[in-house]
Each structure stands twice: as structure tokens, then as C-alpha cells.
Design a protein around this motif. Structure first.
Motif, PDB file in Angstrom:
ATOM      1  N   ALA A 225      56.087  -0.038 -34.658  1.00  0.00           N
ATOM      2  CA  ALA A 225      55.323   1.063 -34.075  1.00  0.00           C
ATOM      3  C   ALA A 225      53.835   0.901 -34.358  1.00  0.00           C
ATOM      4  O   ALA A 225      52.988   1.179 -33.490  1.00  0.00           O
ATOM      5  CB  ALA A 225      55.833   2.396 -34.621  1.00  0.00           C
ATOM      6  N   TRP A 226      53.487   0.464 -35.561  1.00  0.00           N
ATOM      7  CA  TRP A 226      52.078   0.258 -35.899  1.00  0.00           C
ATOM      8  C   TRP A 226      51.485  -0.842 -35.037  1.00  0.00           C
ATOM      9  O   TRP A 226      50.360  -0.702 -34.510  1.00  0.00           O
ATOM     10  CB  TRP A 226      51.942  -0.099 -37.384  1.00  0.00           C
ATOM     11  CG  TRP A 226      50.512  -0.347 -37.782  1.00  0.00           C
ATOM     12  CD1 TRP A 226      49.567   0.596 -38.096  1.00  0.00           C
ATOM     13  CD2 TRP A 226      49.866  -1.623 -37.906  1.00  0.00           C
ATOM     14  NE1 TRP A 226      48.375  -0.016 -38.396  1.00  0.00           N
ATOM     15  CE2 TRP A 226      48.531  -1.374 -38.295  1.00  0.00           C
ATOM     16  CE3 TRP A 226      50.289  -2.935 -37.735  1.00  0.00           C
ATOM     17  CZ2 TRP A 226      47.609  -2.400 -38.491  1.00  0.00           C
ATOM     18  CZ3 TRP A 226      49.380  -3.967 -37.930  1.00  0.00           C
ATOM     19  CH2 TRP A 226      48.056  -3.699 -38.311  1.00  0.00           C
ATOM     20  N   LEU A 227      52.210  -1.943 -34.861  1.00  0.00           N
ATOM     21  CA  LEU A 227      51.726  -3.029 -34.004  1.00  0.00           C
ATOM     22  C   LEU A 227      51.474  -2.530 -32.588  1.00  0.00           C
ATOM     23  O   LEU A 227      50.460  -2.865 -31.963  1.00  0.00           O
ATOM     24  CB  LEU A 227      52.751  -4.161 -33.959  1.00  0.00           C
ATOM     25  CG  LEU A 227      52.655  -5.282 -34.983  1.00  0.00           C
ATOM     26  CD1 LEU A 227      53.773  -6.285 -34.732  1.00  0.00           C
ATOM     27  CD2 LEU A 227      51.301  -5.987 -34.940  1.00  0.00           C
ATOM     28  N   ALA A 228      52.420  -1.749 -32.055  1.00  0.00           N
ATOM     29  CA  ALA A 228      52.274  -1.236 -30.695  1.00  0.00           C
ATOM     30  C   ALA A 228      51.024  -0.366 -30.576  1.00  0.00           C
ATOM     31  O   ALA A 228      50.299  -0.440 -29.578  1.00  0.00           O
ATOM     32  CB  ALA A 228      53.517  -0.452 -30.295  1.00  0.00           C
ATOM     33  N   ALA A 229      50.771   0.446 -31.583  1.00  0.00           N
ATOM     34  CA  ALA A 229      49.586   1.300 -31.568  1.00  0.00           C
ATOM     35  C   ALA A 229      48.301   0.469 -31.583  1.00  0.00           C
ATOM     36  O   ALA A 229      47.259   0.907 -31.075  1.00  0.00           O
ATOM     37  CB  ALA A 229      49.606   2.251 -32.761  1.00  0.00           C
ATOM     38  N   GLU A 230      48.388  -0.750 -32.148  1.00  0.00           N
ATOM     39  CA  GLU A 230      47.238  -1.641 -32.194  1.00  0.00           C
ATOM     40  C   GLU A 230      47.141  -2.518 -30.944  1.00  0.00           C
ATOM     41  O   GLU A 230      46.191  -3.292 -30.798  1.00  0.00           O
ATOM     42  CB  GLU A 230      47.323  -2.538 -33.441  1.00  0.00           C
ATOM     43  CG  GLU A 230      47.229  -1.787 -34.761  1.00  0.00           C
ATOM     44  CD  GLU A 230      45.859  -1.173 -34.982  1.00  0.00           C
ATOM     45  OE1 GLU A 230      44.861  -1.800 -34.568  1.00  0.00           O
ATOM     46  OE2 GLU A 230      45.788  -0.069 -35.561  1.00  0.00           O
ATOM     47  N   GLY A 231      48.157  -2.434 -30.063  1.00  0.00           N
ATOM     48  CA  GLY A 231      48.123  -3.197 -28.825  1.00  0.00           C
ATOM     49  C   GLY A 231      48.920  -4.489 -28.840  1.00  0.00           C
ATOM     50  O   GLY A 231      48.722  -5.345 -27.977  1.00  0.00           O
ATOM     51  N   TYR A 232      49.856  -4.618 -29.790  1.00  0.00           N
ATOM     52  CA  TYR A 232      50.612  -5.869 -29.938  1.00  0.00           C
ATOM     53  C   TYR A 232      52.108  -5.573 -30.016  1.00  0.00           C
ATOM     54  O   TYR A 232      52.537  -4.457 -30.291  1.00  0.00           O
ATOM     55  CB  TYR A 232      50.172  -6.607 -31.195  1.00  0.00           C
ATOM     56  CG  TYR A 232      48.703  -6.974 -31.184  1.00  0.00           C
ATOM     57  CD1 TYR A 232      48.258  -8.144 -30.580  1.00  0.00           C
ATOM     58  CD2 TYR A 232      47.759  -6.124 -31.764  1.00  0.00           C
ATOM     59  CE1 TYR A 232      46.911  -8.459 -30.545  1.00  0.00           C
ATOM     60  CE2 TYR A 232      46.410  -6.431 -31.726  1.00  0.00           C
ATOM     61  CZ  TYR A 232      45.984  -7.603 -31.118  1.00  0.00           C
ATOM     62  OH  TYR A 232      44.649  -7.903 -31.082  1.00  0.00           O
ATOM     63  N   THR A 233      52.886  -6.618 -29.779  1.00  0.00           N
ATOM     64  CA  THR A 233      54.329  -6.519 -29.922  1.00  0.00           C
ATOM     65  C   THR A 233      54.839  -7.775 -30.609  1.00  0.00           C
ATOM     66  O   THR A 233      54.301  -8.874 -30.369  1.00  0.00           O
ATOM     67  CB  THR A 233      55.010  -6.351 -28.543  1.00  0.00           C
ATOM     68  OG1 THR A 233      56.407  -6.123 -28.734  1.00  0.00           O
ATOM     69  CG2 THR A 233      54.822  -7.570 -27.663  1.00  0.00           C
ATOM     70  N   PRO A 234      55.837  -7.668 -31.491  1.00  0.00           N
ATOM     71  CA  PRO A 234      56.370  -8.873 -32.146  1.00  0.00           C
ATOM     72  C   PRO A 234      57.129  -9.728 -31.144  1.00  0.00           C
ATOM     73  O   PRO A 234      58.032  -9.248 -30.465  1.00  0.00           O
ATOM     74  CB  PRO A 234      57.290  -8.317 -33.234  1.00  0.00           C
ATOM     75  CG  PRO A 234      57.664  -6.953 -32.752  1.00  0.00           C
ATOM     76  CD  PRO A 234      56.500  -6.436 -31.961  1.00  0.00           C
ATOM     77  N   HIS A 235      56.743 -10.962 -31.040  1.00  0.00           N
ATOM     78  CA  HIS A 235      57.413 -11.897 -30.124  1.00  0.00           C
ATOM     79  C   HIS A 235      58.440 -12.688 -30.904  1.00  0.00           C
ATOM     80  O   HIS A 235      58.112 -13.278 -31.941  1.00  0.00           O
ATOM     81  CB  HIS A 235      56.392 -12.849 -29.509  1.00  0.00           C
ATOM     82  CG  HIS A 235      56.987 -13.868 -28.594  1.00  0.00           C
ATOM     83  ND1 HIS A 235      57.510 -13.537 -27.366  1.00  0.00           N
ATOM     84  CD2 HIS A 235      57.160 -15.206 -28.727  1.00  0.00           C
ATOM     85  CE1 HIS A 235      57.966 -14.625 -26.784  1.00  0.00           C
ATOM     86  NE2 HIS A 235      57.784 -15.647 -27.581  1.00  0.00           N
ATOM     87  N   PRO A 236      59.694 -12.718 -30.467  1.00  0.00           N
ATOM     88  CA  PRO A 236      60.713 -13.481 -31.214  1.00  0.00           C
ATOM     89  C   PRO A 236      60.307 -14.945 -31.360  1.00  0.00           C
ATOM     90  O   PRO A 236      59.895 -15.573 -30.396  1.00  0.00           O
ATOM     91  CB  PRO A 236      61.968 -13.348 -30.329  1.00  0.00           C
ATOM     92  CG  PRO A 236      61.743 -12.117 -29.521  1.00  0.00           C
ATOM     93  CD  PRO A 236      60.264 -12.061 -29.283  1.00  0.00           C
ATOM     94  N   GLY A 237      60.416 -15.440 -32.543  1.00  0.00           N
ATOM     95  CA  GLY A 237      60.049 -16.833 -32.804  1.00  0.00           C
ATOM     96  C   GLY A 237      59.803 -17.057 -34.265  1.00  0.00           C
ATOM     97  O   GLY A 237      59.692 -16.125 -35.054  1.00  0.00           O
ATOM     98  N   ARG A 238      59.719 -18.306 -34.644  1.00  0.00           N
ATOM     99  CA  ARG A 238      59.507 -18.652 -36.046  1.00  0.00           C
ATOM    100  C   ARG A 238      58.036 -18.586 -36.379  1.00  0.00           C
ATOM    101  O   ARG A 238      57.191 -19.044 -35.614  1.00  0.00           O
ATOM    102  CB  ARG A 238      60.042 -20.062 -36.308  1.00  0.00           C
ATOM    103  CG  ARG A 238      61.526 -20.187 -36.007  1.00  0.00           C
ATOM    104  CD  ARG A 238      61.991 -21.627 -36.217  1.00  0.00           C
ATOM    105  NE  ARG A 238      63.404 -21.741 -35.910  1.00  0.00           N
ATOM    106  CZ  ARG A 238      63.925 -22.725 -35.210  1.00  0.00           C
ATOM    107  NH1 ARG A 238      63.174 -23.665 -34.711  1.00  0.00           N
ATOM    108  NH2 ARG A 238      65.240 -22.774 -34.991  1.00  0.00           N
TER     109      ARG A 238
END
Length: 243
Positions: A225-238
Motif C-alpha cells: 500500500a505504501w509503494l502504491a501511494a508513492e506511485g510504484y507496484t512490486p513487480h514479481p522477480g528476483r
């Protein structure tokens, strides 16, 4: 399979992008509510791989996330729905960041100074580790980095352990065993609450297993949720290891 074993199996299969194993793990059992964030991330990998058999599972996960409504659940549900083609793609920049590493910096001791995320690699740098690594760099390199800091780094300000303490209260409130609930409620009174809570919980391995799954999912959701508020999303990957 215990919750601990299921979480470990999901982590491993997600990291390897072993879609057949992910499908097997998720088709063979009812999903514990405590691991929906972990399951959602696994299904993002499965759907992205083009696995048609993952689609029904992913839609079921979207429905369960929306019904549960913890921090980050809506963000994950939207990401899954978009990956399925059921909703518009959120206008968020993907970053291959480890949510638990991010949470450990964000919800850690404020005295340690927070940290930063390298937006190019997804590495999470605790501020003290970053300062030690940069200590040997030249002044010229530091000046060059300062000029590009705005585009390379996402700063993570520490917020402390208040949310973690609230997680404990919510978990205790969900327990069906009144004696255990009373023991744990007593343990979290006063200083040293986290240590006493862990010590008391260790006497009941099954409850401890539920707690660690519950806590992990709450932490992952808040980081998302914090990432989304900053404009980002976790992308699956190593994500690469720190130097």
C-alpha cells in the motif's frame, strides 16, 4: 502441510517461477486467510506466465482479497485483475522489490534512519548499510549520484513499530482460546512487549504458526500500500543481493 510449510513452499515456487508447483499447491487445499498476500503474489507470477489454469484461481483470490480488506489487499486485487485483463492497468511503475525487506526498513527502529529503494534494481538499502557502502566512494561519484538521486532512489522514512503492535492486538482479538488470549494480552503490557509476546507464543507452536503467517501478510500488505501511494507496484522477480 502446516502454515509454515505452505508459506515456504509458496515462496520457493514463486521465486523459481515454478507455475505447475504453484497451481498444485493452490488447487489442493483451502486457502488460509493469513496468506492471501503471499498467494496473490504467487498468482501474479502464474498468470504472467500465461498459465490458463491460474486464471480461475486468480479470480478467486481477487474476490477474497476484496472481501478481507486489509491494507494492500485492494492494491493486490487490482494488480491481479489487470493482469487477467478484467480491469485497467494501474498507473504504477513496477519495481522488483522484496516487500518484506522494504517493510523491515519502513517499520524498523526510527533510530536506524530508514533507508532507500534502488528503483533500477529493486534493492532495499537500510540507511546504515548504504552509508557504510558509500564511505569508500569518491566525492566526485557522490556528487554525480546526488544529481541523479531523484530518479534513482525512493526514500523510505521509518515509521516504527506501532503498526506491528496493532497487529498483535488484532491477532489476540481473533483467538478462540480465551486462556491463550489472556496470557498474550498480559504479555504485551509495558516495555518489552514484543519479546514477551514471542516468548509466550512459543509455548503454543500452532498459534505461533498462525501468528507468523498473519503478521507476514499484514506487513506485506502495508508495504504494498505504501509503494502504491508513492506511485510504484512490486513487480514479481528476483532482486539482487546487496554488495
Amino acid at each position: 502441510m502446516s502454515l509454515k510449510e505452505l508459506r515456504a513452499a509458496l515462496r520457493g515456487a514463486t521465486y523459481r517461477a515454478d507455475v505447475p508447483e504453484l497451481i498444485r499447491l493452490l488447487e489442493e487445499r483451502a486457502w488460509p486467510e493469513q496468506v492471501l498476500q503471499l498467494i496473490g503474489d504467487a498468482l501474479l507470477v502464474a498468470v504472467t506466465s500465461g498459465s490458463a489454469s491460474a486464471h480461475d484461481l486468480a479470480r478467486a483470490c481477487v474476490a477474497q482479497l476484496q472481501a478481507r480488506g486489509w491494507d494492500g489487499d485492494t492494491d493486490l486485487a487490482e494488480a491481479l485483475a489487470a493482469r487477467l485483463g478484467d480491469a485497467p492497468q494501474p498507473l504504477l511503475r513496477p519495481v522488483p522489490v522484496d516487500l518484506e525487506e522494504l517493510a523491515s526498513v519502513r517499520e524498523g527502529d526510527p533510530a536506524h534512519g530508514g533507508g532507500r529503494v534502488d528503483l533500477a534494481t529493486g534493492q532495499v538499502w537500510p540507511q546504515t548499510v548504504y552509508e557504510d557502502f558509500r564511505a569508500d566512494e569518491s566525492d566526485e561519484e557522490e556528487e554525480e549520484e546526488d544529481e541523479t538521486a531523484g530518479s534513482r532512489w525512493l526514500w523510505v522514512d521509518p515509521v516504527g513499530s506501532r503498526s506491528g503492535y496493532r497487529d498483535i492486538e488484532v491477532f489476540i482479538g481473533s483467538l478462540q482460546d480465551p486462556h491463550l488470549a489472556e496470557v498474550l494480552s498480559t504479555a504485551i503490557s509495558g516495555q518489552g512487549a514484543f519479546r514477551r509476546f514471542r516468548d509466550a507464543l512459543a509455548r503454543d507452536p500452532e498459534a505461533a504458526d498462525r501468528w507468523y503467517a498473519f503478521s507476514e501478510d499484514r506487513v506485506r500488505g502495508r508495504a504494498r500500500a505504501w509503494l502504491a501511494a508513492e506511485g510504484y507496484t512490486p513487480h514479481p522477480g528476483r532482486t539482487p543481493s546487496l554488495p
